[in-house]
Design an enzyme around this catalytic site. Structure first.
Site, short mmCIF file in Angstrom:
data_model
loop_
_atom_site.label_atom_id
_atom_site.label_comp_id
_atom_site.label_asym_id
_atom_site.label_seq_id
_atom_site.Cartn_x
_atom_site.Cartn_y
_atom_site.Cartn_z
N PRO A 204 1.12 -1.53 0.10
CA PRO A 204 0.22 -0.30 0.03
C PRO A 204 0.98 1.58 -0.16
O PRO A 204 1.70 1.45 0.56
CB PRO A 204 -0.55 -0.35 0.94
N GLY A 207 2.28 3.59 -4.93
CA GLY A 207 2.22 4.84 -6.22
C GLY A 207 1.51 3.87 -7.34
O GLY A 207 1.67 4.40 -8.24
N LYS A 208 0.48 2.40 -7.02
CA LYS A 208 -0.02 1.60 -8.37
C LYS A 208 -0.90 2.40 -8.90
O LYS A 208 -1.29 3.05 -10.22
CB LYS A 208 -0.64 0.59 -7.57
N THR A 209 -1.17 3.49 -7.77
CA THR A 209 -2.98 4.11 -8.89
C THR A 209 -2.76 5.23 -9.56
O THR A 209 -2.77 6.00 -9.98
CB THR A 209 -3.99 4.47 -7.18
N GLU A 425 14.73 3.27 28.23
CA GLU A 425 15.03 3.63 27.33
C GLU A 425 16.24 3.84 27.05
O GLU A 425 17.13 3.96 26.42
CB GLU A 425 14.79 4.75 26.40
N HIS A 428 17.72 0.00 26.32
CA HIS A 428 17.86 -0.14 24.84
C HIS A 428 19.02 0.58 24.43
O HIS A 428 19.91 0.10 23.64
CB HIS A 428 15.90 0.97 23.97
N ASP A 502 8.58 -4.53 23.71
CA ASP A 502 9.47 -4.95 23.22
C ASP A 502 9.36 -6.84 23.76
O ASP A 502 9.36 -7.45 22.20
CB ASP A 502 10.30 -4.68 23.80
#
Length: 643
Positions: A204, A207-209, A425, A428, A502
């Protein structure tokens, strides 16, 4: 391009029709209305009594009517009794002035019109109403079988191939079809035939349309557009009728192009599901297959369809002769993203510091629609800040908003929640820095964004198209870093639900490694899981193949991968305890740190910038490892409490 326009102004035409109906109604009313009466009607007996009383002044007598006037000035009328020979004597005896009048008689034509015009008027109104319903393209009860395909006329906002960027291979495939329509002899002299159909396949927003609109703008032939869902109705046979009607319209305008968007709505595998809706879809698909390449060939009609679910389409629809080409419309690479940004930035007043290359490098995985949204968000931010030009800062802020969600600065967090989020955080970030295969950190924040209380965003330095085992293991460790930091700082009993996303990510990644990608030594390079559609293709699930013993082994291997990642994150954070503490304090101070600022802190530098409004600023040196290079994007963050 041909314009499918009716002759004359439709509003004027409708006004004339309704004006004619109004005049006809007036004519009917005038024909059935008699001459205005001179007063209220009274019984004939009352009339004779009033004459005998002497209250009648004058009368006018016709064969079927008597109009009179009383002495007090009031008018009246009555219907006479036939053959009343005494009336004249009664009037004369009471001094009533009387005169005769001929009965009104209409011509034969008047009589015929009076009898037939109401019927003709009703039939005319009904015919006009049905015509208006059927012109609605099948929207009424009499037009179920009419096609809803619309001829596209690009009077304004015309799109050409110059407006399509970042998908050069797909554009070239479709540009060849346009050139064939413009000059068929160039190809036919070598024995080439025009492709009957092209299927655009892609995620989706790729840029197909937009490609289909570019074909409409370039082709110079009639271009019909319709959605796959427009064929399917609750009544069996309606979709097949609409397919027939669509191809009849296309034949009248050949050579032409028919674009079917979201063809998976009607082109799914036959034989899946139960019920009348499935019967209707299968009949519609059968008719579409016959019209595209059946006993009678439809020359000069090119079908272009788009879908993001090619796996559910019927094999008979995909074979050459129906869809000769399957054009893949991929997510653009960095070169494509830069070109797409250049197309969208033409509509925006840019500041001199805007660099599309830098923005393209920081947006891996973005589709064309995502990039268009990014430029629009930047323009909206600049307008909100009362700027005349859109600067690089607006694009950076828009990128963070699109990737991580909007900041929720109004959200009130307690000091304990802020502290836990900061250590989460920081965990991480520290694990990511110390994993050689991990991606560089783009930004870390403890400001709530979207549904998360905090987030660490990592971005790759280049586009990557495949996963490697070392990178997956690094991602598992980074995902566990937030929970491990909570355990080390606050203790086992104080860990929060902030690691829910996570844990979900780590479990899903570990399951894919074991069941799909053959990365378990005990289970070997075999696939143990396959996707399956839900009822009537709605929803879906994954089914694990194998015995109970195999399923137990799969669960143990998944658990082993996650446990090893947890152990690895624990070892790193224990070794980097001082770095974890200082980085968490810096995040509490500044709330948001960029990847470069984290790198500066890790190399022992200080941050010389204003502190967050929520706390004082003190530059803090910190020691640690440099940020490694590599791979693909992953977002780790603390989820809302209770998630």
């Amino acid at each position: 391009m041909n314009d499918d326009q009716p002759n004359g102004n439709p509003w004027v035409k409708s006004l004339l029709v309704w004006g004619g109906i109004f005049l006809a109604l007036l004519m009917v009313v005038s024909m059935f209305s008699t001459r205005a009466t001179t007063g209220p009607a009274i019984p004939y007996s009352d009339f004779r009594s009033k004459v005998a009383e002497g209250s009648v002044a004058s009368v006018e007598i016709a064969e079927d009517r008597i109009d009179g006037k009383l002495k007090n000035g009031e008018n009246f009328s009555t219907v006479p009794v036939p053959n009343d020979i005494s009336l004249a004597q009664l009037l004369q005896d009471n001094d009533v002035k009387y005169s005769g009048r001929e009965a009104e008689q209409g011509s034969l034509l008047f009589y015929i019109l009076a009898q037939t015009l109401p019927f003709l008027l009703i039939v005319g109104i009904a015919f006009f109403a049905l015509r208006q319903v059927q012109k609605g393209g099948g929207s009424g009860a009499m037009g179920f079988g009419k096609s809803k395909a619309k001829m596209l006329t690009e009077r304004s906002g015309r799109v050409t191939f110059d407006d399509v960027a970042g998908i050069d291979e797909a554009r070239e495939e479709l540009q060849e079809i346009v050139e064939f329509l413009r000059d068929p002899t160039r190809f036919s002299k070598l024995g080439g035939q025009i492709p009957k159909g092209a299927l655009l396949v892609g995620s989706p927003g790729t840029g197909k349309t937009l490609l289909a609109r570019a074909i409409a703008g370039e082709a110079g032939v009639p271009f019909f557009t319709i959605s796959g869902s427009d064929f399917v109705e609750m009544f069996v046979g309606v979709g097949a009728s609409r397919v027939r009607d669509m191809f009849e319209q296309a034949k009248k305008n050949a050579p032409c192009i028919v674009f079917i968007d979201e063809i998976d709505a009607v082109g799914r595998h036959r034989g899946h599901g139960l019920g009348n809706s499935n019967d209707e879809r299968e009949q519609t698909l059968n008719q579409l297959l016959v019209e595209m390449d059946g006993f009678e060939a439809n020359e000069g009609i090119i079908i272009i369809a788009a879908t993001n679910r090619p796996d559910v389409l019927d094999p008979a629809l995909l074979r050459p002769g129906r869809f000769d080409r399957q054009v893949v419309v991929p997510v653009p690479d960095i070169e494509g993203r830069e070109k797409i940004l250049a197309v969208h930035m033409k509509k925006v007043p840019l500041a001199p510091d805007v660099n599309p290359r830098v923005i393209a490098r920081g947006t891996p995985g973005f589709s064309g629609a995502d990039l268009a949204n990014l430029v629009n968000e930047a323009a909206l931010l600049a307008a909100r800040r009362n700027k005349r030009l859109v600067a690089m800062q607006e694009f950076e802020d828009a990128k963070d908003k699109v990737m991580m969600g909007a900041e929720r600065r109004s959200m009130v967090m307690t000091e304990d929640e802020k502290k836990m989020t900061a250590y989460h955080e920081a965990g991480h970030a520290i694990v990511s820095v110390n994993e050689p295969a991990s991606d560089p950190i783009h930004k870390a924040t403890i400001i709530p964004r979207g549904r998360a209380l905090g987030m660490v965003m990592r971005l790759p330095e280049r586009d990557s198209y495949s996963y490697h085992r070392d990178k997956m293991l690094a991602n598992l460790s980074v995902a566990m870093g937030g929970r491990v930091a909570e355990e080390l700082i606050f203790g086992h009993d104080k860990v929060s639900s902030g690691a829910s996303s996570d844990i979900q990510y780590a479990t899903s990644l570990a399951r894919s490694m074991v069941t799909k990608w053959g990365m378990s030594d005990k289970l070997g390079p075999l696939q143990y899981e396959e996707a399956q559609e839900g009822y009537l293709g709605m929803g879906g699930s994954h089914r694990t193949m194998g015995s109970d013993e195999t399923n137990r082994l799969i669960d143990s291997e998944i658990r082993l991968l996650v446990d090893n990642a947890h152990a690895r994150a624990t070892q790193i954070l224990q070794d980097q305890a001082e770095a974890l503490e200082t980085l968490a304090q810096a995040m509490l101070e500044f709330e948001t740190l960029s990847g470069d600022e984290i790198k500066t802190l890790l190399e022992g530098g200080t941050l010389d910038r204003p502190t967050s409004p929520r706390g004082p600023s003190t530059p803090r040196p910190i020691s640690g490892s440099a940020i490694p290079k590599s791979g693909k994007r992953f977002t780790g963050g603390a989820a809302p409490q209770g998630a």
